[in-house]
Motif scaffolding. Sequence first.
Motif, PDB file in Angstrom:
ATOM      1  N   VAL A   1      24.481  37.842  49.048  1.00 51.26           N
ATOM      2  CA  VAL A   1      25.071  39.142  50.291  1.00 51.26           C
ATOM      3  C   VAL A   1      23.979  39.424  51.030  1.00 51.26           C
ATOM      4  O   VAL A   1      23.859  40.701  49.873  1.00 51.26           O
ATOM      5  CB  VAL A   1      26.407  39.597  50.329  1.00 51.26           C
ATOM      6  N   VAL A   2      23.403  39.331  51.808  1.00 61.84           N
ATOM      7  CA  VAL A   2      22.455  40.352  52.448  1.00 61.84           C
ATOM      8  C   VAL A   2      22.831  40.994  53.403  1.00 61.84           C
ATOM      9  O   VAL A   2      22.947  40.515  54.802  1.00 61.84           O
ATOM     10  CB  VAL A   2      21.404  39.270  53.182  1.00 61.84           C
ATOM     11  N   PRO A   3      23.058  42.510  52.638  1.00 62.02           N
ATOM     12  CA  PRO A   3      24.021  43.488  53.769  1.00 62.02           C
ATOM     13  C   PRO A   3      24.151  43.826  55.029  1.00 62.02           C
ATOM     14  O   PRO A   3      22.297  43.859  55.556  1.00 62.02           O
ATOM     15  CB  PRO A   3      23.875  44.588  52.967  1.00 62.02           C
ATOM     16  N   LYS A   4      24.056  44.061  56.077  1.00 58.97           N
ATOM     17  CA  LYS A   4      23.906  44.600  57.505  1.00 58.97           C
ATOM     18  C   LYS A   4      23.083  45.443  56.968  1.00 58.97           C
ATOM     19  O   LYS A   4      23.533  47.024  56.060  1.00 58.97           O
ATOM     20  CB  LYS A   4      25.012  45.251  58.016  1.00 58.97           C
ATOM     21  N   GLY A   5      21.633  45.876  57.869  1.00 64.83           N
ATOM     22  CA  GLY A   5      21.064  47.047  57.509  1.00 64.83           C
ATOM     23  C   GLY A   5      19.971  46.671  56.237  1.00 64.83           C
ATOM     24  O   GLY A   5      18.776  47.789  56.106  1.00 64.83           O
ATOM     25  N   ALA A   6      19.934  45.418  56.340  1.00 63.10           N
ATOM     26  CA  ALA A   6      18.764  45.693  54.900  1.00 63.10           C
ATOM     27  C   ALA A   6      17.542  45.285  55.944  1.00 63.10           C
ATOM     28  O   ALA A   6      17.305  44.624  56.638  1.00 63.10           O
ATOM     29  CB  ALA A   6      19.471  44.708  53.747  1.00 63.10           C
ATOM     30  N   THR A   7      16.425  45.488  54.791  1.00 59.67           N
ATOM     31  CA  THR A   7      14.987  45.561  55.575  1.00 59.67           C
ATOM     32  C   THR A   7      14.552  44.086  54.254  1.00 59.67           C
ATOM     33  O   THR A   7      14.853  44.163  53.036  1.00 59.67           O
ATOM     34  CB  THR A   7      14.227  46.517  55.316  1.00 59.67           C
ATOM     35  N   VAL A   8      14.223  42.630  55.196  1.00 62.30           N
ATOM     36  CA  VAL A   8      13.939  41.669  54.756  1.00 62.30           C
ATOM     37  C   VAL A   8      12.651  41.415  55.439  1.00 62.30           C
ATOM     38  O   VAL A   8      12.304  40.591  56.319  1.00 62.30           O
ATOM     39  CB  VAL A   8      15.003  40.443  55.479  1.00 62.30           C
ATOM     40  N   PHE A   9      11.882  40.980  54.196  1.00 60.21           N
ATOM     41  CA  PHE A   9      10.411  40.367  54.084  1.00 60.21           C
ATOM     42  C   PHE A   9       9.824  39.278  53.902  1.00 60.21           C
ATOM     43  O   PHE A   9      11.024  38.843  52.826  1.00 60.21           O
ATOM     44  CB  PHE A   9      10.134  41.554  52.559  1.00 60.21           C
ATOM     45  N   MET A  10       9.729  38.538  54.154  1.00 58.91           N
ATOM     46  CA  MET A  10       9.155  37.346  53.915  1.00 58.91           C
ATOM     47  C   MET A  10       7.711  37.268  52.943  1.00 58.91           C
ATOM     48  O   MET A  10       6.817  37.224  53.780  1.00 58.91           O
ATOM     49  CB  MET A  10       8.403  36.439  55.701  1.00 58.91           C
ATOM     50  N   ASN A  11       8.161  36.990  52.083  1.00 56.04           N
ATOM     51  CA  ASN A  11       6.878  36.168  51.028  1.00 56.04           C
ATOM     52  C   ASN A  11       6.304  35.499  51.101  1.00 56.04           C
ATOM     53  O   ASN A  11       6.104  35.029  50.326  1.00 56.04           O
ATOM     54  CB  ASN A  11       7.669  37.536  50.044  1.00 56.04           C
ATOM     55  N   MET A  12       4.895  35.802  52.273  1.00 54.95           N
ATOM     56  CA  MET A  12       4.095  34.368  52.734  1.00 54.95           C
ATOM     57  C   MET A  12       3.492  33.886  51.515  1.00 54.95           C
ATOM     58  O   MET A  12       3.199  32.693  51.228  1.00 54.95           O
ATOM     59  CB  MET A  12       3.183  34.379  53.970  1.00 54.95           C
ATOM     60  N   TRP A  13       2.426  35.024  50.541  1.00 54.32           N
ATOM     61  CA  TRP A  13       1.926  34.574  49.226  1.00 54.32           C
ATOM     62  C   TRP A  13       2.257  34.194  48.449  1.00 54.32           C
ATOM     63  O   TRP A  13       2.074  34.009  47.775  1.00 54.32           O
ATOM     64  CB  TRP A  13       1.404  36.482  49.332  1.00 54.32           C
ATOM     65  N   GLY A  14       3.942  34.386  48.310  1.00 56.08           N
ATOM     66  CA  GLY A  14       4.466  34.455  47.211  1.00 56.08           C
ATOM     67  C   GLY A  14       4.828  33.019  47.136  1.00 56.08           C
ATOM     68  O   GLY A  14       4.862  31.818  46.327  1.00 56.08           O
ATOM     69  N   ILE A  15       5.210  32.400  48.968  1.00 59.63           N
ATOM     70  CA  ILE A  15       5.946  30.985  48.903  1.00 59.63           C
ATOM     71  C   ILE A  15       4.720  30.185  48.623  1.00 59.63           C
ATOM     72  O   ILE A  15       5.184  29.253  48.086  1.00 59.63           O
ATOM     73  CB  ILE A  15       6.150  30.509  50.618  1.00 59.63           C
ATOM     74  N   PHE A  16       3.739  30.606  48.965  1.00 61.66           N
ATOM     75  CA  PHE A  16       1.878  29.725  49.137  1.00 61.66           C
ATOM     76  C   PHE A  16       1.223  29.550  47.340  1.00 61.66           C
ATOM     77  O   PHE A  16       0.380  28.726  47.629  1.00 61.66           O
ATOM     78  CB  PHE A  16       1.335  30.120  50.078  1.00 61.66           C
TER      79      PHE A  16
ATOM     80  N   PHE B   1       2.864  31.642  61.202  1.00 57.57           N
ATOM     81  CA  PHE B   1       3.372  32.572  61.986  1.00 57.57           C
ATOM     82  C   PHE B   1       4.625  32.691  62.161  1.00 57.57           C
ATOM     83  O   PHE B   1       4.567  33.263  63.369  1.00 57.57           O
ATOM     84  CB  PHE B   1       2.802  31.316  63.821  1.00 57.57           C
ATOM     85  N   GLY B   2       5.384  33.220  61.198  1.00 56.97           N
ATOM     86  CA  GLY B   2       7.093  33.079  60.921  1.00 56.97           C
ATOM     87  C   GLY B   2       7.798  32.588  60.959  1.00 56.97           C
ATOM     88  O   GLY B   2       7.926  31.475  61.216  1.00 56.97           O
ATOM     89  N   SER B   3       8.797  33.065  61.558  1.00 55.95           N
ATOM     90  CA  SER B   3      10.347  32.386  61.000  1.00 55.95           C
ATOM     91  C   SER B   3      10.883  33.499  62.583  1.00 55.95           C
ATOM     92  O   SER B   3      11.348  34.049  62.248  1.00 55.95           O
ATOM     93  CB  SER B   3      10.990  32.910  59.970  1.00 55.95           C
ATOM     94  N   GLY B   4      12.121  32.583  62.405  1.00 53.39           N
ATOM     95  CA  GLY B   4      13.086  33.373  63.498  1.00 53.39           C
ATOM     96  C   GLY B   4      12.894  32.767  64.870  1.00 53.39           C
ATOM     97  O   GLY B   4      12.404  32.497  64.974  1.00 53.39           O
ATOM     98  N   ARG B   5      14.032  34.063  65.332  1.00 52.70           N
ATOM     99  CA  ARG B   5      13.515  34.422  66.714  1.00 52.70           C
ATOM    100  C   ARG B   5      12.307  35.681  66.923  1.00 52.70           C
ATOM    101  O   ARG B   5      11.999  35.860  68.241  1.00 52.70           O
ATOM    102  CB  ARG B   5      14.678  35.130  67.304  1.00 52.70           C
ATOM    103  N   ARG B   6      12.064  36.091  65.633  1.00 53.14           N
ATOM    104  CA  ARG B   6      10.591  36.614  65.697  1.00 53.14           C
ATOM    105  C   ARG B   6       9.117  36.147  65.735  1.00 53.14           C
ATOM    106  O   ARG B   6       8.517  36.463  65.469  1.00 53.14           O
ATOM    107  CB  ARG B   6      10.694  37.816  65.104  1.00 53.14           C
ATOM    108  N   ILE B   7       9.303  34.699  65.923  1.00 51.34           N
ATOM    109  CA  ILE B   7       8.285  33.946  65.332  1.00 51.34           C
ATOM    110  C   ILE B   7       6.937  34.735  66.129  1.00 51.34           C
ATOM    111  O   ILE B   7       7.160  34.919  67.497  1.00 51.34           O
ATOM    112  CB  ILE B   7       8.576  32.160  64.935  1.00 51.34           C
TER     113      ILE B   7
END
Length: 527
Positions: A377-392, A431-437
């Motif tokens: 579960v990703v809980p309500k209020g969690a801060t979510v980072f997109m680790n692009m460095w790790g993805i690449f 350039f990111g993901s979701g509605r914040r791209i």
Amino acid sequence: MPSTLVLGSALFLVAWVIIRLSKLGSREPSLPPGPPTIPLLGNMLDFPKSRVHLKFTEWARQYGDLFSLKIGNSTIVVVSSAKMLRECMDSRGATMSDRPHVYVAELVNGGLDMPWSHYGPTWRNLRRASHDMLTKSACDKHLPIQRAEATQLMADFLDTPDRFYTHIFRYSASVILSVVFGVHCASFEGSFIEEFHKSQRNWDNLLRPGASPPVEVFPILKYIPRRYAPWKDKCDLVRQGQTAVWRGLLTECIERMNNGKRNEAFLEYVIDHKEKYNLDETLIGYLGFALIEAGVDTTSIFLQFFVQLMSLHPDVRQRAQKEIDDVVGSNRTPTMDDLEHLPFVKAIINEVNRYRPFAPTGVPHASTADEHVGQYVVPKGATVFMNMWGIFRDEEVFENPEEFNPDRYMKSKFGTKPGADTTGFREDIIFGSGRRICPGMHLASNSIALNVMNLLWAFDFNHAKDPLNGQPIPIDPNAFSDGIVLSPEPFKCDIRPRSQAKAELIRKELTDAKSVFEQFEPAKSKV
């Protein structure tokens, strides 16, 4: 009897407090795994104060492509694969598009700056207005000013190649200033660009981990007297700098409109239709400033790394130059129509983005509802980072990911090795993901492509030589700034035109470009 009741109540209260405190900082069973926590603080002592992307990637290898951290009672979730990025961000855009509460950001812009604005009516109004300007078809209309500015960039490289860093920044800023505010800046010094650059560096430094106390975890820190909280003065300085930039630019735009000298700048349209977007003058100014922020850093950081990597890899540069020479020749400069015939040049662009992502952990998102992702579960209020460095840097997906190797994109669309799972990968994932791209990705992509083609067509990039002993001056590819954005530390390189004929053609095209620049009013003065 009453005293016994009081004593019993007191003991119950003490026990309740102890139990609550013992759980503070601990990881709930439903969360993704992560490094061990300690009572009260969670992972606060483990959280890196620099090079966050490197530690996130190390943890991802140990705990998986979805792991969690506890900072006091707060939860951080880190996404480290393209597949999980699609699962969390793209598929759950409605609940993963908020921003975490960052106290320094609230002090600086009050939640009005689009990149930091919370998901709600204000953000949606700002986003809708920016989208109208920055669709792919709309960005094609901005190609003339981008080409003209790119020609000036080549001329600047001819005149003062040692100042390539500020030339690149001037280009990136002047393009977005022309498109948004209708203002062209011919030089870096004494302009809005110089002041913007200064305010952005102050802003980046303020956002660095450890630059300010963890107010989000310990809200009482908000009330530290100012004389003991120098970070509050830094917030004031950044706010004043940013406000001076957008207010000065907006004032010029409004004055030009009032004087009957419109030039079809985007904010002219927004001002005319402010009721449609439900934006007042302050929000219009912050909208313009947000577009400068996004447009300048994305393009300038890419081009800085591009110059560095071409200096470090002459074999790659020479191969790309041969491809350009075969397609473009020497009698004209490249155009966007040439790009589809330059597969190796496109591979270089993709590899620079992979090798040096400009935002290695992205701007953090925040969840607005509990979301079940697989067994966690990703809980309500969690801060979510997109680790692009790790993805690449995933060795299961990319062969020798620590090497700069454009050839990987000649072998597969996403640069992945044979048989790798490419679920979730997109051409615009950087350039990111979701509605914040990033709303300016089409404008940035055009700027990057134009300048990469131009600079390879026109210049050779090599190590600079030490004037005392003639030895090459080393370039450290791992020396870069620390913060949300990743940019190379200042370095020296030798930039020379490939021929005198190309230099003369650049001068001629700069003269022709003046008719484009004349449409955009020059900035009146420094802020």
